[in-house]
Motif scaffolding. Sequence first.
Motif, mmCIF file in Angstrom:
data_model
loop_
_atom_site.group_PDB
_atom_site.id
_atom_site.type_symbol
_atom_site.label_atom_id
_atom_site.label_comp_id
_atom_site.label_asym_id
_atom_site.label_seq_id
_atom_site.Cartn_x
_atom_site.Cartn_y
_atom_site.Cartn_z
ATOM 1 N N GLU A 109 0.575 -1.114 0.005
ATOM 2 C CA GLU A 109 0.026 -0.044 0.090
ATOM 3 C C GLU A 109 0.770 1.307 -0.012
ATOM 4 N N HIS A 110 1.924 1.280 0.805
ATOM 5 C CA HIS A 110 2.716 2.515 0.938
ATOM 6 C C HIS A 110 3.901 2.489 0.068
ATOM 7 N N VAL A 111 4.800 1.646 0.056
ATOM 8 C CA VAL A 111 5.859 1.609 -0.776
ATOM 9 C C VAL A 111 5.461 1.688 -2.341
ATOM 10 N N LEU A 112 4.717 0.649 -2.585
ATOM 11 C CA LEU A 112 4.614 0.493 -4.205
ATOM 12 C C LEU A 112 3.346 1.388 -4.596
ATOM 13 N N GLY A 113 2.487 1.614 -3.575
ATOM 14 C CA GLY A 113 1.416 2.588 -3.849
ATOM 15 C C GLY A 113 2.052 4.159 -3.614
ATOM 16 N N ARG A 114 3.212 4.362 -3.470
ATOM 17 C CA ARG A 114 3.867 5.814 -3.241
ATOM 18 C C ARG A 114 2.985 6.554 -2.324
ATOM 19 N N ARG A 115 2.476 5.919 -1.116
ATOM 20 C CA ARG A 115 1.975 6.784 -0.074
ATOM 21 C C ARG A 115 2.820 6.728 1.199
ATOM 22 N N PRO A 116 3.297 7.921 1.379
ATOM 23 C CA PRO A 116 4.434 7.977 2.579
ATOM 24 C C PRO A 116 3.487 7.440 4.262
ATOM 25 N N GLY A 117 4.209 6.735 5.047
ATOM 26 C CA GLY A 117 3.359 6.514 6.164
ATOM 27 C C GLY A 117 4.398 5.694 7.059
ATOM 28 N N SER A 118 3.872 5.478 8.322
ATOM 29 C CA SER A 118 4.719 4.627 9.244
ATOM 30 C C SER A 118 3.936 3.533 9.909
ATOM 31 N N LEU A 119 4.916 2.571 10.213
ATOM 32 C CA LEU A 119 4.166 1.328 10.949
ATOM 33 C C LEU A 119 4.909 1.153 12.317
ATOM 34 N N TYR A 120 4.301 0.855 13.537
ATOM 35 C CA TYR A 120 5.053 0.601 14.652
ATOM 36 C C TYR A 120 4.820 -0.944 14.948
ATOM 37 N N VAL A 121 5.799 -1.459 15.115
ATOM 38 C CA VAL A 121 5.600 -3.214 15.345
ATOM 39 C C VAL A 121 6.441 -3.506 16.674
ATOM 40 N N SER A 122 5.202 -4.089 17.766
ATOM 41 C CA SER A 122 5.712 -4.109 18.903
ATOM 42 C C SER A 122 5.665 -5.720 19.330
ATOM 43 N N GLY A 123 6.214 -6.062 20.256
ATOM 44 C CA GLY A 123 6.173 -7.474 20.921
ATOM 45 C C GLY A 123 7.331 -7.979 21.493
ATOM 46 N N ALA A 124 7.210 -8.748 22.456
ATOM 47 C CA ALA A 124 8.213 -9.044 23.447
ATOM 48 C C ALA A 124 9.307 -9.824 22.312
ATOM 49 N N PRO A 125 10.824 -9.834 22.906
ATOM 50 C CA PRO A 125 11.752 -10.608 22.183
ATOM 51 C C PRO A 125 11.412 -12.124 22.120
ATOM 52 N N GLY A 126 11.651 -12.569 20.667
ATOM 53 C CA GLY A 126 11.310 -13.970 20.488
ATOM 54 C C GLY A 126 9.904 -14.104 19.862
ATOM 55 N N THR A 127 9.065 -12.961 19.551
ATOM 56 C CA THR A 127 7.714 -13.178 19.179
ATOM 57 C C THR A 127 7.613 -13.228 17.510
ATOM 58 N N GLY A 128 8.779 -13.047 17.003
ATOM 59 C CA GLY A 128 9.007 -13.183 15.412
ATOM 60 C C GLY A 128 8.652 -11.857 14.797
ATOM 61 N N LYS A 129 8.924 -10.666 15.351
ATOM 62 C CA LYS A 129 8.963 -9.282 14.563
ATOM 63 C C LYS A 129 10.013 -9.301 13.533
ATOM 64 N N THR A 130 11.124 -9.362 13.738
ATOM 65 C CA THR A 130 12.254 -9.387 12.954
ATOM 66 C C THR A 130 12.217 -10.506 11.741
ATOM 67 N N ALA A 131 12.140 -11.490 12.283
ATOM 68 C CA ALA A 131 11.774 -12.887 11.339
ATOM 69 C C ALA A 131 11.054 -12.634 10.469
ATOM 70 N N CYS A 132 9.609 -12.155 10.706
ATOM 71 C CA CYS A 132 8.566 -12.110 9.949
ATOM 72 C C CYS A 132 8.771 -10.717 8.696
ATOM 73 N N LEU A 133 9.479 -9.726 9.457
ATOM 74 C CA LEU A 133 9.698 -8.387 8.341
ATOM 75 C C LEU A 133 10.770 -8.887 7.261
ATOM 76 N N SER A 134 11.593 -9.939 7.940
ATOM 77 C CA SER A 134 12.931 -10.262 7.157
ATOM 78 C C SER A 134 12.106 -11.080 5.924
#
Length: 268
Positions: free
Chosen positions: A41-66
């Motif tokens: 929606e944002h990068v391909l749709g050229r719409r600037p914006g922000s997303l805040y991803v939270s969660g305790a360590p080991g809940t898969g945040k970095t792995a999912c985004l990677s």
Amino acid sequence: QLFRQEGTCYQQAKQALHAAVPDRLQGRERETGILRQFLREHVLGRRPGSLYVSGAPGTGKTACLSRVLLDCKDELARSRTVVLNCMALGSPQSVFPALAQHLGLPVATGRERIRSLEKHLTAQGPMVLLVLDELDQLESKGQDVLYTLFEWPQLPSSRLVLVGLANALDLTDRSLVRLGAHQAGSPQLLHFPPYTKEQLTCILQERLGQVAGDPVLDSAALQFCARKVSAVSGDARKALDVCRRAVEVVELEVRGQTLLKPLPGGES
């Protein structure tokens, strides 16, 4: 020969239990979908914006985004992606020279540095996707660093899409109160809950299922590990570690038995 075969199955098991980014993230289909949708929606749709991803360590945040960044590599090829781990920065302010360096901007200092970045991010050009892992490290007096970063996507003709990952659920409530004041400026939120016992069991089974032959750890042991870890933290890395250590213990026992076996033919 027996140990050589046994040995490889333990090596493979330990390898499978490493916390690398798997092809498919068990129990994170919803979060992966939201991340993919946000980037499209944002990068391909050229719409600037922000997303805040939270969660305790080991809940898969970095792995999912990677995983999503890998899967969408071709789609994102025409935009610029910068990934910074804020843990590796000397101070919250260091995020600005690090970003400037990635974008190939000349070295500047103080206010000038921020001004040249703002100018760059509001000029014509491809979308810039900035991923900040361990975002909590950028908390500073007055939160000026976080405010500056989260306000950039709001600038007229901005081409910045910002994704921040942090352990704290309330970083935005606590530190970015001013952003909430103009609602359009507050980041979209995505929370990763701790893994459940069932999800952890699936993760461990899927990892160890990659090893040929009889299961190295039996299913009751995996469920026991998943139950204990989910009760304390729901941290998948912790569960993988515990199982890896269990495999090491088994491996040492088997090695001991193999070395002490009497030789065939009654030779001493």
